[in-house]
Design an enzyme around this catalytic site. Structure first.
Site: not given
Ligand code: HMG
Length: 298
Positions: A15, A240, A249
């Protein structure tokens, strides 16, 4: 302080490791990676994310990956779910545990999940409620615990406040992420000391990126603070998408080498783990980020 007797490794390579890769990676290669990792003895594998494919395209095939992995009894296969929609999709894929992810910095929260810290916590409440009803455990992440790519320094008190909220809303464990790998051993100890006042240390995990080459030192500093759960990524895969320049990592192989040297048993086979890392690096055509894997090759 005595070091913990037992350490649990959370393998985040499939992931956190793969989410940042620009080139397409086939479902078959992702499945092979997960199966190689379970065969090496990893007991907890974060397989993918149920997030917007527009935000993180590489994780779009997570449902297919979950459908094809050979689930080994005793291994937990987990995924990220940023909202209720992601949670429901994860359950359809028979995900055993989910993780919600917040940040200790407002700017990172906006860039990563398009909302403020407070809004993100509100968004997680229905996820936690639904998970409780369905008997699914939820892990919490806090990003940018030792620095933010947009805001710079982050106060440990700010980390504590987000970790406390996640724990209070029902996350069984909160993983504290040095997203951009700027932390030092001293800052790590201080951060756990402060957060540990609000959340029991046995409910905290360390998640270190290796951008400045400090990740193994930070793991050791965390062990000295009584932390016994660590996230790591085979071959040090990753970065990231919302933290430019951040590297992967801490490599799982390097982490295991440290733990083996301390006499802390994890049940993981280092040779098999190294082989898993080499294979995925070949697929990706990228350098192996594990120093141990490189040393064993020489
Ligand atoms: C949270 C949102 C969805 C908000 O995104 P948004 O644009 O604010 O939300 P929205 O509700 O308006 O949705 C936007 C679009 O996403 C779709 N959508 C909405 N939810 C989902 C879902 N669950 N699955 C699939 N699709 C989804 C939704 O249907 C829409 O589609 P459109 O109408 O534009 O075609 C977006 O910002 C997002 O997906 N972000 C993901 C970011 C991410 O994955 N980052 C990496 C992981 S975190 C990380 O790596 C850090 C960590 C954990 O490892 C620790 C560290 O090292 O710090």
């Amino acid at each position: 302080m005595n070091l913990p007797q037992h350490v649990r490794l959370v393998e985040v390579g499939p992931r956190d490791g793969l989410q940042n890769e620009k080139q397409p990676i086939s479902v078959a290669d992702k499945v092979r990676l997960v199966d190689d990792l379970s065969a090496a003895g990893l007991g907890y594998i974060e397989v993918g994310s149920f997030v917007s494919p527009k935000w993180v395209p590489q994780m779009a095939g997570s449902a297919e990956v979950f459908a094809q992995i050979a689930r080994k009894p005793g291994v937990t296969y987990a995924a990220l779910a940023p909202n209720l929609r992601g949670f429901e999709a994860a359950l359809e894929s028979k995900v055993e545990e989910v993780a919600v992810f917040a940040a200790a910095s407002e700017a990172f929260s906006q860039k990563n999940i398009n909302c403020s810290i407070a809004e993100s916590l509100e968004r997680f409440v229905p996820v936690l409620d639904a998970a409780k009803q369905r008997g699914v455990r939820v892990r919490g992440y806090v990003s940018c615990v030792l620095g933010c790519p947009y805001e710079g320094a982050v106060a440990p008190e700010q980390v504590a406040s987000v970790a406390r909220e996640l724990f209070a809303m029902g996350c069984y464990e909160v993983s504290l992420g040095d997203t951009i790998g700027v932390g030092t051993a001293g800052a790590t100890r201080k951060m756990f000391e402060v957060v540990g006042r609000d959340v029991p240390r046995d409910k905290l995990a360390g998640h270190f990126h290796d951008t400045y080459g400090q990740a193994v030192a930070n793991v050791y500093a965390s062990l000295l603070e009584g932390i016994s759960v660590f996230d790591s990524s085979v071959a040090g895969l990753g970065g990231c998408p919302y933290a430019k320049g951040a590297t992967g990592n801490v490599a799982s192989e390097d982490m295991l080498y440290l733990l083996n040297g301390l006499g802390i048993d994890t049940g993981i086979d280092l040779d098999k783990l190294i082989a898993a890392g080499r294979r995925i690096c070949q697929v990706l055509g990228r350098d192996n980020g594990s120093r141990v894997a490189k040393a064993r090759q020489a």
